[in-house]
Design an enzyme around this catalytic site. Structure first.
Site, short mmCIF file in Angstrom:
data_model
loop_
_atom_site.label_atom_id
_atom_site.label_comp_id
_atom_site.label_asym_id
_atom_site.label_seq_id
_atom_site.Cartn_x
_atom_site.Cartn_y
_atom_site.Cartn_z
N ASN A 104 -10.16 -3.22 1.90
CA ASN A 104 -9.45 -2.92 0.52
C ASN A 104 -10.76 -2.99 -0.60
O ASN A 104 -12.41 -2.96 0.60
CB ASN A 104 -9.16 -5.01 0.11
CG ASN A 104 -8.19 -4.72 0.37
OD1 ASN A 104 -6.63 -4.63 0.89
ND2 ASN A 104 -7.88 -5.89 1.17
N HIS A 160 0.79 -1.49 -0.29
CA HIS A 160 0.29 -0.06 -0.05
C HIS A 160 0.81 1.35 -0.42
O HIS A 160 0.44 2.09 0.72
CB HIS A 160 -1.04 -0.12 1.07
CG HIS A 160 -2.28 -0.89 1.29
ND1 HIS A 160 -3.37 -0.84 0.72
CD2 HIS A 160 -2.04 -2.20 1.57
CE1 HIS A 160 -3.95 -2.07 0.81
NE2 HIS A 160 -2.75 -3.00 1.59
#
Length: 690
Positions: free
Chosen positions: A146, A74
């Site tokens: 997510n 990320h």
């Protein structure tokens, strides 16, 4: 010790329930042999992960410190500030103040790709992070999720292996930001539990049109706890107000060339212009009886709960209304912790979630260089806080006195006794003992239902439209075609896919030019589940232009009335009209007026837009027939399945671009009505499907 679920990768078995057989022996960093590298130590098959598990802690600890200071995953993210407003009363389910009807809570949201570094691009085929920090009156709650509701693995002990495999290959440092390479598919083909997630990853879910048109999911099963201490299982969903929208693969590739910052720019500009992105927070709530009745385990992060079985109840609205003031100070330094929960929300025994509880705090210390990262403004709670945790690198507070422990009686002696916050209630973990199968001997094992890796993968695939299924097949073909010297990997992956759907496996094998391999043995035979329309992007697209961008190509001689009419119709539909001309300064219209352009043709390709209108005169068409960018503008719009509205004079340009007559190619009067959707029936004519 071995059993029927033991896997020996060399003989076609499956590494899953327990280690054993001909499996390489690994050791800790200090040389201690590891008996099982597949499962963390738990109190019972479905009980909590134990702190004494030094194998897990060393593995996660080492993994957490492998990169500094960039996030290990990320790394490339975009953030924004906003507000969450609770719109429904769920006091019967949770005592959390953030859910009190009418309560408004400041939030910070960070979207991200997963595999690429901070300097990669916005639009690869990848999972997207959707992390929300709620600055509640009872402390920070971080919902770290997510844009896909399931995950690759069931147990956090496999997380370092997943990320090592999907990241650029260790010896050559490429490919960046993509899973189409040897090591990822080698690992995935040996981990059947990843199959369901792979279906999502190979679908258009990983090619979002905009961060504003993504769903978000908490992934794990959590618990809601009411004032009486009653706990309910819950899964969290974020539903975009603009609906779901994706791109197609060729369009995505060209977007990377056109604008590496496409999603970041889109989010920033939407907020900057007052088109505030919004999502509704939904919950799926169920009890232990429902959980026990399912053919899958609700604590398994590779599974979802179909919305047809437990409808999503909308309880609040998230609005992003302010861009960051400083990218580094806020978006880069924000630290999300799954351990940040508040009274009224609690953890389940999901083993992937339990492992993440170990990981994140240590990761933030490594990445931000201090245990005091909570004092950075973007991470600091908005409510009062106080404890006896002192000193450390970059301490910005100056506690006075000698009270740095408790209990103490310093106040009774006239000294400052330290912080004593007055609160109505403190956080208490809900009693999770619900039966003999929850607690028991300490052992490394997964519950039997965790062995079903294929049923929900089959559910996902069979819930898609025909062309979404074609996209999935084509994605597998493309990615597996990038597997180089490991020639056994593609057949192994196709063997797994035969447990999902025979037609899918045949299409992938045919696309790869390999024989259809024997079906892989499943640890637990898959079952058929009723198709779920909620899993399809195309079945959930909204027939609207709101929040979308429409490219309008014009040139010298364009009829001013036609151009104005198209712009007015687009804006009336609450879309953004973007004028494009061959030159930066614009073009001279039929009435002699000069119309300024928003973008120049060569640098503003059609893949930036949801639909395009080509408003040309005979003069303009003649000139643009010699302009490659103009031909490509129309060609790509048609190939990317978008509506194309054109003036009568523009037909020669469409002909040269190979634009064929269909429902999505209209005159200017019918353009806006067609522009709210894509024309997937066109697709077999413009690309080869596996």
């Amino acid at each position: 010790m071995t059993d029927s679920t033991t896997r020996n990768p060399g003989n076609g078995g499956e590494t899953h329930q327990r280690a054993g057989g001909d499996v390489p022996v690994l050791t800790t960093n200090h040389g201690v042999p590891i008996g099982d590298n597949q499962n963390s130590l738990k109190s019972g098959a479905r009980g909590p992960t134990l702190l004494e598990d030094f194998v897990l802690r060393e593995k996660i600890f080492h993994f957490d410190h492998e990169r500094i200071p960039e996030r290990i995953v990320h790394a490339r993210g975009s953030g924004a500030h906003g507000v969450f407003e609770a719109t429904d009363d769920i006091a019967d389910l949770s005592k959390a103040a953030v859910f009190a009807k009418g309560e408004k809570t400041e939030v910070f949201v960070r979207f991200s790709t997963v595999a690429g570094g901070a300097g990669s691009v916005d639009t690869p085929r990848d999972v997207r992070g959707f992390a929300v920090k709620f600055y509640t009156s009872e402390g920070n709650w971080d919902l770290v999720g997510n844009n896909i509701p399931v995950f690759f693995i069931q147990d956090a002990i496999k997380f370092p292996d997943l990320v090592h495999a999907v990241k650029m290959e260790a010896d050559r440092a490429y490919p960046q930001a993509g899973s189409a390479h040897d090591t990822f598919w080698d690992w995935a083909s040996l981990m059947p539990e990843s199959t369901h997630m792979l279906m999502w990853a190979m679908s258009d879910r990983t090619l979002p049109r905009s961060l504003r048109t993504m769903e978000g999911f908490g992934v794990h099963t959590f618990k809601l706890v009411n004032a009486e201490g009653k706990a309910s299982f819950v899964k969290f969903h974020w539903k975009p107000r603009l609906g779901l929208q994706s791109t197609v693969w060729d369009e995505t590739l060209k977007l990377q060339a056109a604008d590496n910052d496409y999603h970041r720019r889109d989010l920033w500009e939407a907020i900057d212009t007052g088109a505030f992105p919004q999502w509704d927070l939904g919950i799926q709530v169920f009890d232990e009886a429902f959980a026990r009745a399912q053919p899958y385990d609700v604590l398994d992060a590779t599974k979802l709960i179909p919305e047809e079985d437990v409808p999503v109840r909308l309880i609040g609205t998230l609005t992003l209304n302010r861009n960051v003031d400083n990218f580094f100070a806020e978006t880069e330094q924000v630290a999300f912790l799954p351990t940040n929960i508040v009274p009224g929300i609690d953890f389940s025994n999901d083993p992937l979630l339990q492992g993440r509880l170990f990981s994140y705090l240590d990761t933030q210390n490594s990445r931000l260089g201090t245990t005091n990262f909570h004092q950075i403004p973007i991470n600091a709670p908005r409510c009062p806080f106080g404890n006896f945790q002192r000193d450390g690198k970059m301490q910005t507070q100056v506690p006075k006195g000698r009270a740095n422990y408790e209990p103490n009686s310093l106040a009774e002696h006239g000294e400052d006794g330290g912080p004593r916050e007055s609160v109505e209630r403190g956080f208490a973990t809900v009693n999770a003992a619900t039966g003999d199968d929850e607690q028991g001997d300490k052992l490394r094992i997964r519950a039997d239902l965790f062995a079903d890796h294929y049923s929900q993968a089959r559910l996902f695939y069979r819930s898609q439209t025909e062309n979404e299924q074609a996209h999935i097949a084509s994605s597998f073909v493309f990615e597996l075609s990038k597997v180089g010297l490991l020639d056994k990997v593609p057949p192994r992956m196709v063997a797994n896919l035969r447990n999902v759907d025979e037609d899918l496996a045949k299409r992938v094998a045919d696309g790869l030019g390999i024989d259809l391999p024997e079906k892989a043995a499943a640890a637990r035979e898959p079952v058929d589940m009723d198709a779920s329309d909620a899993l399809s992007i195309q079945k959930n697209m909204k027939d609207t232009l709101e929040g979308r961008a429409i490219g309008i190509l014009f040139a010298d001689g364009t009829d001013a009335g036609e151009l104005d009419a198209v712009v007015a119709a687009v804006e009336a539909a609450e879309a953004k009209a973007v004028l494009i001309a061959p030159k930066v300064g614009g073009a001279t219209l039929s009435d002699g007026s000069m119309r300024k352009a928003d973008g120049q043709l060569a640098g503003t390709p059609s893949q930036l837009f949801d639909a395009v209108a080509i408003v040309l005169s005979d003069q303009g068409t003649k000139a643009l027939l010699k302009e490659g960018a103009a031909v490509q503008f129309a060609m790509d719009a048609f190939g990317h399945l978008k509506a194309i509205g054109a003036s009568a004079a523009a037909k020669p340009l469409l002909d040269k671009a190979g634009v064929e007559a269909d429902a999505g190619v209209t005159d200017l009067d019918g353009f806006v009505a067609a522009a709210s959707r894509r024309f997937y029936d066109r697709e077999p004519g413009v690309r080869t499907l596996a």
